[in-house]
Scaffold this motif. Structure first.
Motif, PDB file in Angstrom:
ATOM      1  N   HIS A   6      -2.209  -5.315  -8.973  1.00 38.06           N
ATOM      2  CA  HIS A   6      -1.876  -5.226  -7.144  1.00 38.06           C
ATOM      3  C   HIS A   6      -2.073  -5.314  -6.162  1.00 38.06           C
ATOM      4  N   ARG A   7      -3.826  -6.630  -6.283  1.00 46.64           N
ATOM      5  CA  ARG A   7      -3.880  -6.954  -5.853  1.00 46.64           C
ATOM      6  C   ARG A   7      -3.575  -8.654  -5.829  1.00 46.64           C
ATOM      7  N   ARG A   8      -2.879  -9.239  -7.202  1.00 47.39           N
ATOM      8  CA  ARG A   8      -1.988 -10.759  -6.978  1.00 47.39           C
ATOM      9  C   ARG A   8      -1.050 -10.517  -6.495  1.00 47.39           C
ATOM     10  N   GLN A   9      -0.550  -8.857  -6.814  1.00 49.82           N
ATOM     11  CA  GLN A   9       0.934  -8.636  -5.349  1.00 49.82           C
ATOM     12  C   GLN A   9       1.051  -9.363  -4.525  1.00 49.82           C
ATOM     13  N   ARG A  10      -0.200  -8.257  -3.819  1.00 52.21           N
ATOM     14  CA  ARG A  10      -0.787  -8.249  -2.101  1.00 52.21           C
ATOM     15  C   ARG A  10      -1.176  -9.731  -2.158  1.00 52.21           C
ATOM     16  N   MET A  11      -1.734 -10.061  -2.333  1.00 51.36           N
ATOM     17  CA  MET A  11      -2.114 -11.917  -2.315  1.00 51.36           C
ATOM     18  C   MET A  11      -0.409 -12.622  -2.246  1.00 51.36           C
ATOM     19  N   ASN A  12      -0.294 -12.922  -2.992  1.00 54.23           N
ATOM     20  CA  ASN A  12       1.582 -13.239  -3.044  1.00 54.23           C
ATOM     21  C   ASN A  12       2.574 -13.180  -1.708  1.00 54.23           C
ATOM     22  N   THR A  13       2.257 -11.619  -2.109  1.00 57.06           N
ATOM     23  CA  THR A  13       3.054 -11.255  -0.228  1.00 57.06           C
ATOM     24  C   THR A  13       2.861 -11.804   0.849  1.00 57.06           C
ATOM     25  N   ILE A  14       1.697 -12.049   1.279  1.00 57.42           N
ATOM     26  CA  ILE A  14       0.622 -12.658   2.119  1.00 57.42           C
ATOM     27  C   ILE A  14       0.934 -13.868   2.361  1.00 57.42           C
ATOM     28  N   MET A  15       0.612 -14.492   1.133  1.00 60.51           N
ATOM     29  CA  MET A  15       1.127 -16.055   1.353  1.00 60.51           C
ATOM     30  C   MET A  15       2.431 -16.584   1.533  1.00 60.51           C
ATOM     31  N   LEU A  16       3.028 -16.139   0.911  1.00 57.38           N
ATOM     32  CA  LEU A  16       4.753 -15.940   1.442  1.00 57.38           C
ATOM     33  C   LEU A  16       5.094 -15.820   2.961  1.00 57.38           C
ATOM     34  N   ASN A 130      -2.082  -0.707   9.289  1.00 54.16           N
ATOM     35  CA  ASN A 130      -1.573   0.509   9.936  1.00 54.16           C
ATOM     36  C   ASN A 130      -1.370   1.022   8.131  1.00 54.16           C
ATOM     37  N   THR A 131      -0.583   0.810   7.561  1.00 53.57           N
ATOM     38  CA  THR A 131       0.269   1.339   6.416  1.00 53.57           C
ATOM     39  C   THR A 131      -1.262   1.515   4.982  1.00 53.57           C
ATOM     40  N   LEU A 132      -2.563   0.332   4.581  1.00 53.90           N
ATOM     41  CA  LEU A 132      -3.390   0.918   4.793  1.00 53.90           C
ATOM     42  C   LEU A 132      -4.746   1.134   4.745  1.00 53.90           C
ATOM     43  N   ASN A 133      -4.459   2.033   6.454  1.00 53.19           N
ATOM     44  CA  ASN A 133      -5.225   2.793   6.528  1.00 53.19           C
ATOM     45  C   ASN A 133      -4.592   4.362   6.545  1.00 53.19           C
ATOM     46  N   GLU A 134      -3.355   5.091   6.521  1.00 53.50           N
ATOM     47  CA  GLU A 134      -3.012   6.016   5.933  1.00 53.50           C
ATOM     48  C   GLU A 134      -3.352   5.742   4.373  1.00 53.50           C
ATOM     49  N   GLN A 135      -3.304   4.946   3.904  1.00 52.66           N
ATOM     50  CA  GLN A 135      -3.448   5.319   2.187  1.00 52.66           C
ATOM     51  C   GLN A 135      -5.103   5.158   1.786  1.00 52.66           C
ATOM     52  N   GLU A 142     -13.118   8.348  -4.728  1.00 56.35           N
ATOM     53  CA  GLU A 142     -13.048   6.924  -6.008  1.00 56.35           C
ATOM     54  C   GLU A 142     -12.410   5.980  -6.061  1.00 56.35           C
ATOM     55  N   GLN A 143     -10.905   6.249  -5.469  1.00 59.97           N
ATOM     56  CA  GLN A 143     -10.100   5.532  -5.439  1.00 59.97           C
ATOM     57  C   GLN A 143      -9.494   4.713  -3.542  1.00 59.97           C
ATOM     58  N   ARG A 144     -10.584   4.919  -2.760  1.00 61.78           N
ATOM     59  CA  ARG A 144     -10.707   4.372  -1.765  1.00 61.78           C
ATOM     60  C   ARG A 144     -11.563   2.793  -1.288  1.00 61.78           C
ATOM     61  N   LEU A 145     -12.014   2.508  -2.731  1.00 62.50           N
ATOM     62  CA  LEU A 145     -12.803   1.461  -2.675  1.00 62.50           C
ATOM     63  C   LEU A 145     -12.478  -0.224  -2.602  1.00 62.50           C
ATOM     64  N   PRO A 146     -11.421  -0.155  -3.714  1.00 63.01           N
ATOM     65  CA  PRO A 146     -10.201  -1.167  -3.720  1.00 63.01           C
ATOM     66  C   PRO A 146      -9.705  -1.320  -2.765  1.00 63.01           C
ATOM     67  N   LEU A 147      -9.560  -0.612  -2.220  1.00 65.43           N
ATOM     68  CA  LEU A 147      -7.780  -0.230  -0.497  1.00 65.43           C
ATOM     69  C   LEU A 147      -9.180  -0.832   0.485  1.00 65.43           C
ATOM     70  N   ILE A 148     -10.489  -0.471   0.560  1.00 70.44           N
ATOM     71  CA  ILE A 148     -11.739  -0.888   1.641  1.00 70.44           C
ATOM     72  C   ILE A 148     -11.361  -2.463   1.705  1.00 70.44           C
ATOM     73  N   ASN A 149     -11.610  -2.801  -0.410  1.00 71.17           N
ATOM     74  CA  ASN A 149     -11.702  -4.133   0.177  1.00 71.17           C
ATOM     75  C   ASN A 149     -10.822  -4.992   0.316  1.00 71.17           C
ATOM     76  N   GLU A 150      -9.691  -4.859   0.531  1.00 73.09           N
ATOM     77  CA  GLU A 150      -8.027  -5.081   0.723  1.00 73.09           C
ATOM     78  C   GLU A 150      -8.223  -5.267   1.995  1.00 73.09           C
ATOM     79  N   TYR A 151      -8.731  -3.789   3.143  1.00 74.84           N
ATOM     80  CA  TYR A 151      -8.708  -3.349   4.132  1.00 74.84           C
ATOM     81  C   TYR A 151     -10.100  -4.776   5.137  1.00 74.84           C
ATOM     82  N   ALA A 152     -11.181  -4.762   4.194  1.00 74.60           N
ATOM     83  CA  ALA A 152     -11.737  -6.128   4.666  1.00 74.60           C
ATOM     84  C   ALA A 152     -11.204  -7.972   4.574  1.00 74.60           C
TER      85      ALA A 152
END
Length: 569
Positions: A6-16, A130-135, A142-152
């Motif tokens: 998921h992290r790699r996919q997110r980075m790909n999208t951002i960079m594109l 905004n989407t990440l805030n809702e997630q 327990e699931q918030r830690l990776p999402l918070i890292n992405e938010y940062a």
């Protein structure tokens, strides 16, 4: 593995999204750019900047094409190269603008491409946040830690986008291009982000405080889950404060008022920075503190005044009870049936009053909301520290307790203690005050008294007066004995029981010595001693009895010599 994918996919999208506008930069200027290489082309000659910009653009395009086909770690490496290459492109563009090495239209096209890049990046990151805030809100703790890292990460990207937008505006101003509309848009977005981050900080700070109170009052079984929740809140609060600091630093350059945000950041972090030296910031901090103090006073003043009144009343009652307790205890310990020493009486009286006073203070403190547990704990720790620091004083205190228990002497007694002769004037658990016979005040530590010989002269009710009188060898022995007996028995302070002792004691070198030992009350000791001594001298003179003094008889024998012997000389 799912999180990593998921992290790699997110980075790909951002960079594109971020690099796509860069593919539409103006074409290469004079020369065809060669195939990209890993080594960047650097030159001090300003005419080569166009060539370097063309090569960098060509390299970015190649990386984008490679990104679509790469997988796994190769994609991560290409994404990092894309980010670095765009930074190189901006550095080259800054040099070209400062040196005016390219035509003005060409520079404007390059900056315009960068502006489209920042606009598209802002739109994408804002939607993604905004989407990440809702997630994050819907996810478990327990699931918030990776999402918070992405938010940062997204917040950092957004700050970089704002900084790049401001740099684009300054470039356009150098190129004499209109920037008012772009500037207004940036100021509006900065203000919006400042307000959003400020509101987030207030909310997260309240959440953190509430969670902290909940952790303190919760059982141990529930604390791990609450601590995880607090950790997530702390991370989000840190992200918001970092974003606010970067944002208001950029807003200062645009002339936006940021004093209130700096005050808020100081209140959260407590870090003293050069921003505090700003007059507006300092005034905002003082105003905020004053307003908080006033609001607190309005909300709590009535209750606080009532608690203070109760506290004062409790202290007054405790003071009266302490006096009453001391009076009762003083009357009780003064009873002759208990046979308490003066020191023990003073000890019980003082301790009873102080105990009531301390209890009253503790009760008063509890009524005004003071938690007594840390106070008592602090007293215990302080007691240990003071005990180590005052070992000699505690040794004196222990000796005072032994004097209190065994009572070898009391106030008013004539003693020999601690190497000092005199009358005991005052006793405490630490030292004893002795007044010598020549009216000196000597304070002796109790440890020295207890560790030495103690002689109490006035402890017993009666004492024997020991005196010695001598007469000459030619005086009438029986007559002298009768005179001494008459003198002793006629003195009103001499006791009849036990009977006085008058005996021939020793045949001395120059005298015949009598011992005279009458018994008297302790208080009459010296009066009898001095009266009898005076009367003996007067009566012996009247009766013709001599009082000898040390003397020697020297006998000289003269030896006569013959005249012949004298004539020889």
């Amino acid at each position: 593995m799912k999180t990593l994918s998921h992290r790699r996919q997110r980075m790909n999208t951002i960079m594109l999204v971020l690099v796509t506008p860069l593919l539409f930069l103006p074409p290469a200027y004079a020369d065809q750019a060669p195939a990209p290489t890993e080594q960047s082309v650097t030159s001090s000659d300003t005419s080569s900047l166009a060539h370097q910009i063309a090569r960098t653009k060509q390299y970015i395009q190649t990386l984008v094409e490679s990104l679509e086909q790469a997988k796994g770690d190769d994609k991560d490496a290409i994404q990092l190269q894309l980010f670095n290459k765009n930074e190189e492109l901006r550095e080259l563009l800054a040099d070209a603008i400062n040196q005016q090495s390219l035509d003005n239209p060409q520079l404007v096209q390059l900056v315009t491409a960068q502006r489209r890049y920042t606009q598209d990046a802002y739109q994408y990151i804002t939607v993604r946040l905004n989407t990440l805030n809702e997630q994050i809100t819907q996810a478990s703790q327990e699931q918030r830690l990776p999402l918070i890292n992405e938010y940062a990460e997204l917040q950092q990207y957004l700050s970089s986008v704002f900084e790049a937008s401001w740099e684009n505006i300054r470039w356009l101003e150098q190129l004499d291009q209109p920037t008012q509309e772009t500037r207004n848009t940036l100021e509006q977005r900065l203000n919006q982000r400042l307000r959003l981050l400020s509101a987030s900080i207030d909310y997260l700070r309240q959440q953190y405080t509430a969670q902290e109170k909940q952790i303190k009052s919760s059982p141990d079984s529930e604390k791990p889950a609450l601590q995880l929740t607090q950790l997530n809140t702390q991370q989000r609060l840190t992200i918001a404060t970092d974003g606010l600091k970067r944002t208001y630093q950029l807003a200062d350059q645009l002339g936006i008022e940021t004093a209130e945000y700096k005050r808020q950041l100081f209140g959260v972090t407590g870090n003293i920075t050069q921003d505090i030296l700003d007059v507006d910031v300092a005034y905002s901090i003082l105003s905020h503190w004053s307003a908080n103090a006033l609001n607190w006073a309005e909300d709590n003043a009535p209750q606080l005044v009532f608690q203070l009144i109760i506290f004062v009343l409790i202290l007054l009652v405790a003071k009266l009870l302490a006096r009453l307790t001391r009076s009762v205890v003083k009357s009780a310990v003064a009873n002759k049936n208990f046979k308490f020493s003066q020191l023990m009486q003073e000890f019980f009286v003082a301790m009873s009053g102080k105990a009531v006073w301390v209890i009253g203070i503790l009760v008063g403190l509890s009524q005004i909301g003071v938690n007594l547990t840390p106070v008592l704990t602090g007293f215990g720790i302080a007691g240990v520290i003071i005990g180590f620091a005052l070992q000699d004083t505690l040794s004196n205190f222990a000796a005072g307790m032994m004097l209190l228990i065994y009572r070898p002497f009391d106030v008013g007694d004539f003693v020999y203690a601690g190497g000092v002769d005199g009358k005991v004037g005052n006793m405490s658990l630490v030292n004893t005050t002795i007044r010598t016979f020549d009216n000196q005040i000597i304070i002796v530590p109790n440890s020295k008294i207890w560790g030495d010989v103690i002689k109490n002269v006035t402890r017993e009710r009666i004492r024997r007066v020991d005196m010695v009188f001598g007469i000459g060898y030619k005086d009438d022995l029986l007559k002298a004995e009768a005179v001494l007996t008459e003198i002793v028995q006629s003195h009103p302070a001499v006791l009849r029981t036990p009977e006085p002792m008058i005996k021939v004691h020793v045949l001395n070198t120059s005298s015949v010595d009598f011992i005279v030992r009458p018994w008297v009350k302790t208080d009459d000791y010296w009066d009898v001693y001095w009266d009898v001594t005076k009367t003996v001298k007067l009566r012996f003179d009247e009766e013709g009895i001599s009082i000898p003094f040390p003397q020697q008889d020297v006998h000289l024998n003269w030896v006569s010599t013959a005249p012949e012997a004298r004539s020889d000389h």
